[in-house]
Write a protein that holds these residues in place. Sequence first.
Motif, PDB file in Angstrom:
ATOM      1  N   UNK A   1       1.041  -1.257   0.108  1.00  0.00           N
ATOM      2  CA  UNK A   1      -0.252   0.171   0.104  1.00  0.00           C
ATOM      3  C   UNK A   1       0.808   1.282  -0.030  1.00  0.00           C
ATOM      4  N   UNK A   2       1.724   0.751   1.124  1.00  0.00           N
ATOM      5  CA  UNK A   2       3.103   2.615   0.970  1.00  0.00           C
ATOM      6  C   UNK A   2       3.564   2.720  -0.819  1.00  0.00           C
ATOM      7  N   UNK A   3       3.875   1.675  -0.908  1.00  0.00           N
ATOM      8  CA  UNK A   3       4.888   1.436  -2.233  1.00  0.00           C
ATOM      9  C   UNK A   3       3.766   2.204  -3.828  1.00  0.00           C
ATOM     10  N   UNK A   4       2.230   1.934  -3.458  1.00  0.00           N
ATOM     11  CA  UNK A   4       1.273   1.876  -4.106  1.00  0.00           C
ATOM     12  C   UNK A   4       1.507   4.186  -4.033  1.00  0.00           C
ATOM     13  N   UNK A   5       1.416   3.890  -3.100  1.00  0.00           N
ATOM     14  CA  UNK A   5       0.692   5.557  -2.939  1.00  0.00           C
ATOM     15  C   UNK A   5       2.672   5.916  -3.311  1.00  0.00           C
ATOM     16  N   UNK A   6       3.453   5.698  -3.094  1.00  0.00           N
ATOM     17  CA  UNK A   6       5.041   6.616  -3.106  1.00  0.00           C
ATOM     18  C   UNK A   6       4.934   6.356  -4.461  1.00  0.00           C
ATOM     19  N   UNK A   7       4.392   5.736  -5.599  1.00  0.00           N
ATOM     20  CA  UNK A   7       4.266   5.411  -7.154  1.00  0.00           C
ATOM     21  C   UNK A   7       3.361   6.311  -8.105  1.00  0.00           C
ATOM     22  N   UNK A   8       2.484   6.755  -6.528  1.00  0.00           N
ATOM     23  CA  UNK A   8       1.389   7.523  -7.240  1.00  0.00           C
ATOM     24  C   UNK A   8       2.062   9.334  -7.425  1.00  0.00           C
TER      25      UNK A   8
ATOM     26  N   UNK B   1      11.628   9.707   1.800  1.00  0.00           N
ATOM     27  CA  UNK B   1      11.874   9.718   3.066  1.00  0.00           C
ATOM     28  C   UNK B   1      11.152  10.565   3.603  1.00  0.00           C
ATOM     29  N   UNK B   2      10.058  11.256   3.274  1.00  0.00           N
ATOM     30  CA  UNK B   2       9.147  11.716   4.251  1.00  0.00           C
ATOM     31  C   UNK B   2       8.230  10.903   4.368  1.00  0.00           C
ATOM     32  N   UNK B   3       8.134   9.958   3.845  1.00  0.00           N
ATOM     33  CA  UNK B   3       7.236   8.849   3.766  1.00  0.00           C
ATOM     34  C   UNK B   3       7.279   7.980   5.502  1.00  0.00           C
ATOM     35  N   UNK B   4       8.355   7.341   3.998  1.00  0.00           N
ATOM     36  CA  UNK B   4       9.373   5.968   5.258  1.00  0.00           C
ATOM     37  C   UNK B   4      10.194   6.500   6.511  1.00  0.00           C
ATOM     38  N   UNK B   5      10.638   7.512   6.133  1.00  0.00           N
ATOM     39  CA  UNK B   5      11.615   8.139   7.376  1.00  0.00           C
ATOM     40  C   UNK B   5      10.517   8.809   8.634  1.00  0.00           C
ATOM     41  N   UNK B   6       9.900   9.533   7.919  1.00  0.00           N
ATOM     42  CA  UNK B   6       9.342  10.911   8.809  1.00  0.00           C
ATOM     43  C   UNK B   6       8.147  10.497   9.354  1.00  0.00           C
ATOM     44  N   UNK B   7       7.277   9.719   8.370  1.00  0.00           N
ATOM     45  CA  UNK B   7       5.929   9.028   8.939  1.00  0.00           C
ATOM     46  C   UNK B   7       6.312   7.497   9.332  1.00  0.00           C
ATOM     47  N   UNK B   8       6.473   6.697   8.268  1.00  0.00           N
ATOM     48  CA  UNK B   8       6.098   5.147   9.036  1.00  0.00           C
ATOM     49  C   UNK B   8       7.524   5.259  10.397  1.00  0.00           C
ATOM     50  N   UNK B   9       8.853   5.763  10.214  1.00  0.00           N
ATOM     51  CA  UNK B   9       9.541   5.220  10.804  1.00  0.00           C
ATOM     52  C   UNK B   9       9.940   3.701  10.230  1.00  0.00           C
ATOM     53  N   UNK B  10      10.081   3.139   9.691  1.00  0.00           N
ATOM     54  CA  UNK B  10      10.313   1.901   8.538  1.00  0.00           C
ATOM     55  C   UNK B  10      11.837   2.382   8.852  1.00  0.00           C
ATOM     56  N   UNK B  11      13.117   2.955   8.585  1.00  0.00           N
ATOM     57  CA  UNK B  11      14.318   3.285   8.939  1.00  0.00           C
ATOM     58  C   UNK B  11      14.743   4.218   8.929  1.00  0.00           C
TER      59      UNK B  11
ATOM     60  N   UNK C   1      16.332  -1.203  -3.369  1.00  0.00           N
ATOM     61  CA  UNK C   1      17.234  -1.491  -2.286  1.00  0.00           C
ATOM     62  C   UNK C   1      15.758  -1.040  -0.253  1.00  0.00           C
ATOM     63  N   UNK C   2      15.784  -0.216  -0.156  1.00  0.00           N
ATOM     64  CA  UNK C   2      14.127  -0.633   0.216  1.00  0.00           C
ATOM     65  C   UNK C   2      13.772  -0.866   0.834  1.00  0.00           C
TER      66      UNK C   2
END
Length: 455
Positions: free
Chosen positions: A14-21, A35-45, A71-72
């Motif tokens: 779902x997140x990668x689909x959102x990023x693609x769109x 960076x905003x979605x994966x690091x700041x919002x989701x804190x996945x890395x 990579x991620x």
Amino acid sequence: MGKPDYPTLREAIKVWARIGLLSFGGPAGQIAMMHKILVEERKWLGEKRFLHALNYCMLLPGPEAQQLAVYIGWLMHRTFGGIVAGVLFVLPGVIAIMAVSWIYAIWGNVGIVAALFFGLKAAVLAIVVQAVIRIGRRALKNRAMLMIATTAFIAIFAFEAPFPLIILVSGLIGFAGARANIPAFRDGGGHGKIGSVQVADADTLLGDESPDHTRVNRSWAFRISAILLGLWLVPVAVLFLVLGPANVFSQIAGFFSVMAVVTFGGAYAVLAYVAQEAVQNFGWLAPGEMLDGLGMAETTPGPLIMVTQFVGFMGALREAGTLSPLIAGTLGGLLTTWVTFTPCFLWIFLGAPFIERLRDNHQLAAALTAITAAVVGVILNLAVWFGLHVVFAELTLVTGYGLDLMVPVLESVNSAAAVLTVLALLAVFRFRVGTIAVLALCAGLGGVFNLTGIL
């Protein structure tokens, strides 16, 4: 604060689909959005993990934003996670560019449609100039970096030096400078910001420890490399054997396969070379059409290098043979996308496990710094090349003493294009108007110019 629960593959999809769109705005905007979605919002890395992956992707040929997604995705969900992330990142752009290419091929010569693309060219020029300045501010930290950028620009603009050679020499200079402990290269190529985001440590899912599946496994590396090499090169070989090297599909497969290996430095850096080859060598499209394609890529989601799909579409459309032109164009565009993006998965799956062991390698970071500086000069060449073809109707070639220089014929200046270019530059630099708004504004003004008889 504890670490978040490990995301399921379904959540990641779902997140990668959102990023693609949402992946508009070129590589810098796409990386900042990731960076905003994966690091700041989701804190996945965390920040350091994000930057380490980004630095490796910047050293690779091909679109760094898409490779960063692979990579991620691989870090979080192994090989399948990387494939899902990479495919979803480019899929919206593939669909959008193909749809717009059909519209362009069918109605591109209609006055109002041509006028809209006429306006887009001015906007694209302003956006490329903005990219030169944005990347230059980050990359040209000292006189050595400025000299590398200047030399790269002169080499490619005035002497048509091969782009891969420029990147190779620049990387070697950075690597040697770090080994010699020269101050200009001592700090390596660490990026302090992603877009407007200052890096900082965070308590995240993927912290300093690498997941077990990221350890180097030579057996796995051999298997995945064989599979991806087959998916990439077997179709190319079949086209050459069945259709012959002079066929347009063979030329598309061969040319863009080579580009997948040598296109270092991101989309802006390589587009000048692709444009020159597609226009001057293969004759697949005219200079103005290359700008139209770049305008399409700027206004649709996905990596900016998706413009190559339009190039392949137009090349096959015009040399369709016994096929319907639109069917040939569709096949040519999809073939271009296949040979452009399939190698990206190979570079990540083959190299990422080794790169995970090379964090904080200052010599690699210094090579990245020097390559990024050279890329500034190459992007400046792209800006000048586009600018000359937007504003002037005629160019003349000046040769001698090793020079191979395109000079504008001043009397051929296009006043409408010059006005639109000035307005686009003011919108971008004076009023800080966003990319999509600038593109819409200039396209609209192109339509107005057509309706009022200016064009």
